[in-house]
Design a protein around this motif. Structure first.
Motif, PDB file in Angstrom:
ATOM      1  N   VAL A  21     -13.460   0.063 -12.173  1.00 43.99           N
ATOM      2  CA  VAL A  21     -12.294   0.707 -12.574  1.00 43.99           C
ATOM      3  C   VAL A  21     -11.983   0.901 -13.538  1.00 43.99           C
ATOM      4  O   VAL A  21     -12.911   0.287 -14.606  1.00 43.99           O
ATOM      5  N   LYS A  23      -9.445   1.245 -16.888  1.00 39.70           N
ATOM      6  CA  LYS A  23      -8.050   0.596 -17.178  1.00 39.70           C
ATOM      7  C   LYS A  23      -7.634   1.061 -18.494  1.00 39.70           C
ATOM      8  O   LYS A  23      -8.538   1.394 -19.509  1.00 39.70           O
ATOM      9  N   VAL A  28      -4.918  -0.508 -14.111  1.00 40.27           N
ATOM     10  CA  VAL A  28      -5.900   0.492 -13.598  1.00 40.27           C
ATOM     11  C   VAL A  28      -5.346   1.887 -13.599  1.00 40.27           C
ATOM     12  O   VAL A  28      -4.201   2.065 -13.048  1.00 40.27           O
ATOM     13  N   PHE A  31      -9.626   4.046  -9.793  1.00 40.84           N
ATOM     14  CA  PHE A  31     -10.747   3.208  -8.979  1.00 40.84           C
ATOM     15  C   PHE A  31     -11.686   4.189  -8.656  1.00 40.84           C
ATOM     16  O   PHE A  31     -11.777   5.194  -8.091  1.00 40.84           O
TER      17      PHE A  31
END
Length: 119
Positions: A21, A23, A28, A31
């Motif tokens: 993921v 961030k 996040v 994904f």
């Protein structure tokens, strides 16, 4: 796509749930899934698209994200099949970033790309 996402201000990669993921500010915005797809994980990526979800859902195989994320505008798109041009995918990654990043980082991004904050 991974390199593009990591190039956004203060973006970083983590691997919760054995999934990659990306961030920003502990939230996040992309994904990317797992390296080796399994029965549970299909090759694809998920982004938050408050403005472009309808367009993204028109991509063959795309669907609202599971775990009730779809209600908040998250869309899962398959890496296989007929995807839009990379520039559209990058736009969606950026839209997802803008949806979760703090305002100061969105302003920094705008300054980089000559957006509204650069004026």
């Amino acid at each position: 796509m991974r390199a593009f996402a990591l190039g956004l201000p203060e973006a970083g990669e983590e691997f919760p749930w054995e999934e990659s993921v990306i961030k920003v500010n502990k939230k996040v915005f992309v994904f990317l899934g797992v390296e080796e797809p399994t029965e549970r994980w299909r090759p694809g990526f998920t982004v938050k698209l408050p403005e472009s979800a309808g367009h993204a859902l028109a991509v063959p195989g795309a669907e609202r994200a599971g775990y009730n994320l779809g209600r908040a505008g998250w869309v899962w798109l398959p890496f296989t099949g007929d995807l839009p041009d990379p520039e559209v995918l990058f736009d969606w990654v950026e839209e997802s970033y803008r949806a979760v990043a703090p305002k100061r980082l969105v302003k920094e991004l705008d300054a980089r790309v000559g957006g509204p904050a650069a004026d």
